[in-house]
Design an enzyme around this catalytic site. Structure first.
Site, short mmCIF file in Angstrom:
data_model
loop_
_atom_site.label_atom_id
_atom_site.label_comp_id
_atom_site.label_asym_id
_atom_site.label_seq_id
_atom_site.Cartn_x
_atom_site.Cartn_y
_atom_site.Cartn_z
CD GLN A 35 34.72 50.79 50.86
OE1 GLN A 35 34.42 51.07 51.28
NE2 GLN A 35 35.58 50.43 49.55
NE ARG A 108 37.99 42.52 39.52
CZ ARG A 108 38.23 42.05 40.45
NH1 ARG A 108 39.69 41.50 39.80
NH2 ARG A 108 38.33 42.13 41.81
CE1 TYR A 217 40.33 37.96 30.88
CE2 TYR A 217 42.94 37.94 31.04
CZ TYR A 217 41.23 38.20 31.60
OH TYR A 217 40.88 38.64 32.86
CG ASP A 295 43.66 41.04 46.42
OD1 ASP A 295 43.84 40.08 45.91
OD2 ASP A 295 43.54 42.05 46.12
C1 LIG Z 1 44.75 44.17 36.34
C2 LIG Z 1 44.01 42.86 37.52
C3 LIG Z 1 44.18 41.59 36.31
C4 LIG Z 1 43.50 41.02 37.58
N1 LIG Z 1 43.98 39.41 37.41
C5 LIG Z 1 43.71 38.42 37.96
C6 LIG Z 1 43.41 37.18 37.27
O1 LIG Z 1 43.41 37.41 35.87
N2 LIG Z 1 42.82 36.14 38.30
C7 LIG Z 1 42.93 36.11 39.91
O2 LIG Z 1 42.56 34.89 40.17
N3 LIG Z 1 43.12 36.55 39.74
C8 LIG Z 1 43.47 39.09 39.27
N4 LIG Z 1 43.17 39.46 39.45
C9 LIG Z 1 43.72 39.86 41.24
C10 LIG Z 1 42.59 39.91 42.18
O3 LIG Z 1 41.24 41.18 41.12
C11 LIG Z 1 41.79 40.38 43.54
O4 LIG Z 1 43.25 38.69 44.40
C12 LIG Z 1 40.98 39.90 43.62
O5 LIG Z 1 40.02 41.14 43.58
C13 LIG Z 1 40.35 39.90 46.05
O6 LIG Z 1 39.61 39.63 45.80
P1 LIG Z 1 38.91 39.80 47.52
O7 LIG Z 1 37.44 40.09 47.92
O8 LIG Z 1 40.05 40.16 48.26
O9 LIG Z 1 38.90 41.62 47.74
P2 LIG Z 1 38.00 42.53 46.53
O10 LIG Z 1 38.11 41.95 45.42
O11 LIG Z 1 39.30 43.68 46.57
O12 LIG Z 1 36.88 43.35 47.73
C14 LIG Z 1 36.74 43.58 48.75
C15 LIG Z 1 35.58 44.92 48.75
O13 LIG Z 1 35.58 44.87 50.16
C16 LIG Z 1 34.87 46.19 50.15
N5 LIG Z 1 35.68 47.26 51.55
C17 LIG Z 1 36.95 48.15 51.15
N6 LIG Z 1 36.77 48.02 52.00
C18 LIG Z 1 35.83 48.01 53.26
C19 LIG Z 1 34.61 49.16 54.29
N7 LIG Z 1 36.36 49.12 55.43
N8 LIG Z 1 33.76 48.18 54.50
C20 LIG Z 1 33.04 47.53 54.12
N9 LIG Z 1 33.66 47.26 53.01
C21 LIG Z 1 34.46 47.37 52.23
C22 LIG Z 1 34.98 47.06 49.62
O14 LIG Z 1 34.44 47.67 48.33
C23 LIG Z 1 35.54 45.55 47.83
O15 LIG Z 1 33.39 44.93 47.63
C24 LIG Z 1 44.13 41.02 39.10
C25 LIG Z 1 44.00 42.16 39.94
C26 LIG Z 1 44.13 43.03 39.05
C27 LIG Z 1 44.12 44.97 39.29
#
Ligand SMILES: Cc1cc2nc3c(=O)[nH]c(=O)nc-3n(C[C@H](O)[C@H](O)[C@H](O)COP(=O)(O)OP(=O)(O)OC[C@H]3O[C@@H](n4cnc5c(N)ncnc54)[C@H](O)[C@@H]3O)c2cc1C
Length: 398
Positions: A35, A108, A217, A295
């Site tokens: 998006q 990240r 870290y 997620d």
């Molecule tokens: C403070 C914090 C610290 C963390 N530390 C760690 C850590 O140390 N180690 C670890 O393993 N995990 C950590 N996590 C968890 C980790 O950040 C998430 O689990 C991870 O980012 C999930 O990845 P994802 O690709 O599933 O989702 P996301 O990273 O949320 O990516 C989702 C993507 O989808 C896009 N999107 C959303 N809706 C739409 C739509 N309708 N159409 C098109 N695109 C869309 C978004 O723009 C985004 O680019 C942490 C989280 C937080 C909040």
């Protein structure tokens, strides 16, 4: 006009990009619909344990992540008030010796860029920006995503990798019911020159206290310290990673903590705050030709540092299933069967760690020593982490 791809991925975060690269490496055509108008990750750190780096090395990204990441010697626990320090576990050489791969601290944005460059090298037009998915329909042969622009794209399989507020999950299963945990998290980055002298830059540190904890870290080759503070607080309920708070409010939340923590808060460049929500485990991630990863289907609290790692494991294992069982229903069934229990166990482990890190016994030094002896004794730590770090998404049965 409808484009027809073998696999469409909605969401270009860490999970979506890992899945895309793994599919390309397995010879499957893929397009990612993101998006955002440009691909940029949050200014924050992410810890990738050996079960995650194992996948990144298998994707050929070892030299690149070594260039931007930091391999710390170990992890330490410190008491919120006195700063007393206990060793949690050795990492560095020990992680490689024990699990075959390093435990890495990354910015990240750096990890995201490494994945992105590898995808673009292999398929320059694999990622379509400005594509916000607003609907999904499917029939016996294809699945079609509809975007805000009115465009549509069809594929044999669609993967919802669109994060914690997943639109694809809502399309498949309806609205979810997140529950506020009563915990608010702060995050920020500190340039190396501003890091207080009492903070070690060669380890990861968890400060623990009653009702709160702090994690920091180094990232980006040690140029920055990633600093996160979590506190039980009931008056802020916005689940967003991009809302800024003020340094005064951040400092106020950790008033009375050790001087090193207070000094770090004063040095944070821009503080962001968000409220942590928990979601019950989903009974299924898949409907017809559509499945979820990361997620979108198993968001977890950050206390086990496994959310991104689980998304990385999902992406690789899903690509293996699609390569082994062809791009169709059987592959999605195998993927879910292989992944759901493990991901849900990590969700539960994260919630348990929230209670462990914030225990009332940590209020004073005497109670804390007894608590640390009980909870962070070597065997118990092993029980909590060994099953995570030893898993191999590149070879697990599918
Ligand atoms: C403070 C914090 C610290 C963390 N530390 C760690 C850590 O140390 N180690 C670890 O393993 N995990 C950590 N996590 C968890 C980790 O950040 C998430 O689990 C991870 O980012 C999930 O990845 P994802 O690709 O599933 O989702 P996301 O990273 O949320 O990516 C989702 C993507 O989808 C896009 N999107 C959303 N809706 C739409 C739509 N309708 N159409 C098109 N695109 C869309 C978004 O723009 C985004 O680019 C942490 C989280 C937080 C909040």
């Amino acid at each position: 006009m409808a484009a027809s791809e073998q696999v469409a991925i909605v969401g270009g975060g860490i999970g979506g990009l890992t899945a895309a690269l793994a599919l390309i490496r397995h010879g499957i055509d893929v397009t990612v619909y993101e998006q955002a108008p440009e691909l940029r990750e949050l200014g924050a750190g992410v810890q990738i344990s050996a079960n995650g780096t194992r996948v990144l090395y298998a994707l050929g990204l070892g030299p690149e992540i070594e260039r931007v990441g930091v391999i710390v010697a170990g992890k330490e626990i410190r008491l919120w008030s006195t700063g007393q320090t206990w060793k949690l576990f050795d990492l560095g050489a020990v992680s490689v010796e024990r699990y075959g791969f390093p435990y890495m601290m990354l910015h990240r944005g750096d990890l995201h860029a490494v994945l992105l460059n590898a995808i673009r090298d292999a398929k320059p037009d694999a990622i379509r920006l400005n594509h916000k998915c607003v609907g999904v329909t499917q029939d016996a042969k294809t699945v079609t995503a509809e975007f805000e622009t009115g465009e549509r794209a069809s594929a044999a399989i669609l993967i919802g990798a669109d994060g914690v507020q997943s639109r694809i999950r809502a399309e498949l299963f309806g609205a979810d019911r997140p529950e506020f945990t009563g915990i608010v998290a702060w995050r920020g980055l500190i340039p190396r020159a501003q890091v207080p002298a009492g903070i070690k830059l060669d380890v990861g540190t968890n400060w623990v206290g009653p009702g709160g904890h702090v994690v920091h870290y180094p990232v980006r080759g040690g140029e920055l310290l990633n600093f996160v503070g979590l506190l039980e607080r009931d008056d802020w309920r916005v689940e967003s990673w991009t809302v800024q708070g003020s340094k005064d409010e951040f400092a106020n939340d950790f008033r009375g903590w050790h001087a090193d923590v207070e000094a770090c808060i004063r040095s944070v460049e821009v503080p962001y705050k968000w409220a942590l929500f928990a979601r019950p485990p989903m009974p299924t991630w898949t409907k017809g030709r559509v499945t979820l990863l990361g997620d979108a289907c198993h968001a977890m609290l950050p206390m086990l540092a496994q959310g991104a790692v689980m998304a990385i494991e999902d992406g690789y294992l899903l690509a293996r299933c699609l390569a082994e069982y062809r791009v169709g229903h059987e592959a999605l069934r195998r993927y879910q069967a292989a992944r759901r229990e493990r991901a849900n166990r990590a969700v539960a482990g994260s919630a348990e760690n929230a209670r462990r890190f914030h225990n009332p016994d940590l209020a004073d030094a005497k109670g804390a020593q007894a608590y640390i002896d009980r909870e962070w004794q070597e065997e118990r730590v092993k029980q909590r982490y060994e099953w995570l770090f030893t898993y191999d998404a590149t070879a697990a049965p599918i």
